[in-house]
Design a protein around this motif. Structure first.
Motif, PDB file in Angstrom:
ATOM      1  N   TYR A 267     -34.302 -43.010  -3.766  1.00  0.00           N
ATOM      2  CA  TYR A 267     -33.127 -42.256  -3.327  1.00  0.00           C
ATOM      3  C   TYR A 267     -33.612 -40.976  -2.660  1.00  0.00           C
ATOM      4  CZ  TYR A 267     -29.048 -39.275  -3.285  1.00  0.00           C
ATOM      5  OH  TYR A 267     -28.048 -38.434  -2.857  1.00  0.00           O
TER       6      TYR A 267
ATOM      7  N   GLY B 112     -35.993 -40.389  -7.133  1.00  0.00           N
ATOM      8  CA  GLY B 112     -35.158 -39.597  -6.235  1.00  0.00           C
ATOM      9  C   GLY B 112     -35.951 -38.429  -5.678  1.00  0.00           C
TER      10      GLY B 112
ATOM     11  N   HIS C  60     -28.489 -51.072  -4.361  1.00  0.00           N
ATOM     12  CA  HIS C  60     -29.068 -49.842  -4.896  1.00  0.00           C
ATOM     13  C   HIS C  60     -28.230 -49.336  -6.073  1.00  0.00           C
ATOM     14  CE1 HIS C  60     -31.596 -46.258  -4.732  1.00  0.00           C
ATOM     15  NE2 HIS C  60     -30.497 -45.593  -5.024  1.00  0.00           N
TER      16      HIS C  60
ATOM     17  N   TYR D 220     -35.829 -45.962 -10.483  1.00  0.00           N
ATOM     18  CA  TYR D 220     -35.798 -45.442  -9.114  1.00  0.00           C
ATOM     19  C   TYR D 220     -36.407 -44.053  -9.119  1.00  0.00           C
ATOM     20  CZ  TYR D 220     -31.733 -43.346 -11.279  1.00  0.00           C
ATOM     21  OH  TYR D 220     -30.926 -42.685 -12.176  1.00  0.00           O
TER      22      TYR D 220
END
Ligand code: SF4
Length: 369
Positions: A10, A258, A246, A256
């Motif tokens: 992200y 970021g 996602h 994930y």
């Protein structure tokens, strides 16, 4: 990290042309020079990604990534391609707002690897757009959508907001009809909540009446269902196979990383977030707002709550495999009470929110964490 496991990237772009009256995301107007300095800082953070970082999904959000100058947007996408192995990427989304999408930026997105655009339409009603301090008109939203389609985007999502003060079921019906004429692959419909610190909170605006908002939500379910969209998450609807992969990672307890100010990560079992301070990010790079390693039981409860957002619910057998816990062993009395109250149901292997719980899901989640 398990080899071959799906994970995501992200990127938070904290830039907007101006602040919408309801917005509590980390975003601000930025000068041309600040956007370039932000891109420098982001490149440095991308350099710190694990070696051979090969996400299955990339999501560039914000903020308004398409508010960046065209060359900065192009550089940002190039930086991602340069630092990430994009060979496994199935879905690369970018948020965009009508009023910032030029033909040139659409080409930059297409050529840069983006294959899904999420367009912030919110409403087509001119009066409400002004009330929300959105930068676009309804006509501009139509034009932006059509421009994306003409350029070749085959996976376009659109966001609407309902439960607007001064809105009505008639207005929501109108928004849905205009959106359905465009035929997006994905539709998100969020109920407005007035958060502290926003312009609406400062103006002491009251949220729409619960019954009115519920009537609008029911209308959304009915209209989008009839139009062939699958309701797959409390606020999200998609054509078959067009669910946002996602976001599914978030809802399934996936991992994930970021990057960017305020961005959150869930990596190797640890949750962390960057500070919400763009100037500091530009000057000093990302600083941690928090970092915590959840105990296995807390992590399992969190996965249960996030996964219940999916309309299909949580598979008991998969949950056990993923977390090592049976959800009845984790919070059996709470689940049984919620079932008795008609807010949860066990349908075969799946624990699901009931239809009447969809609009009050937070009341359910609070019992389970
Ligand atoms: S465009 Fe989105 S991120 Fe930017 S101010 Fe409006 S709501 Fe916030």
């Amino acid at each position: 990290m398990i080899r071959g496991m799906n994970y995501g990237l992200y990127i938070h772009v904290p830039c907007c042309l101006r602040k919408c009256s309801y917005c509590d995301f980390h975003s601000q107007a930025m000068t041309d020079g600040e956007t370039r300095a932000f891109a420098d800082a982001l490149e440095s953070e991308l350099d710190s990604l694990p070696e051979d970082f090969s996400p299955a999904t990339i999501f560039i959000g914000g903020g308004t990534p398409t508010a960046l100058p065209e060359d900065v947007l192009s550089r940002l996408l190039g930086a991602v391609r340069g630092r990430v192995n994009t060979g496994r990427v199935e879905e690369w989304s970018c948020e965009a707002n009508p009023g910032t999408l030029t033909e040139g930026k659409i080409q930059v997105l297409l050529n840069g690897g983006v294959n899904r655009v999420s367009l912030g339409i919110q409403t087509f009603d001119e009066k409400l757009l002004k009330f929300l301090n959105r930068i676009q008109t309804g006509e501009e939203a139509l034009k932006s959508f059509r421009a994306l389609r003409t350029a070749g985007f085959q996976n376009i999502g659109a966001d609407l907001i309902y439960g607007l003060p001064g809105g009505s079921t008639r207005q929501v019906e109108n928004d849905l009809n205009r959106l359905l004429e465009l035929g997006p692959e994905h539709i998100s419909c969020y109920c407005l909540s007035i958060e502290p610190g926003t312009a609406l909170a400062r103006m002491s605006v009251s949220e729409a009446d619960d019954e009115e908002a519920l009537a609008q939500y029911r209308l959304i379910l009915k209209t989008l269902g009839a139009a062939g969209y699958e309701h797959y998450e409390i606020s999200n609807f998609a054509r078959t196979g067009r669910e946002c992969r996602h976001n599914l990672l978030y809802w399934e307890g996936g991992e994930y990383i970021g990057c960017g100010p305020s961005a959150h990560s869930h990596w190797n079992g640890t949750r962390r977030a960057n500070e919400k301070d763009t100037q500091d990010y530009i000057l000093h790079g990302p600083r941690r707002a928090f970092e915590e390693r959840l105990a296995p039981e807390a992590r399992a409860r969190e996965t249960l709550v996030m996964s219940l957002r999916k309309i299909r619910g949580v598979s008991q057998s998969l949950f056990r495999k993923q977390t090592g816990f049976d959800y009845y062993a984790l919070c059996g009395p709470a689940i049984e009470k919620l079932i008795a109250d008609g807010l949860l149901k066990q349908d075969g292997d799946f624990l699901q929110l009931t239809e009447s719980a969809l609009f009050v899901s937070n009341q359910v989640f609070v019992e389970l964490v």
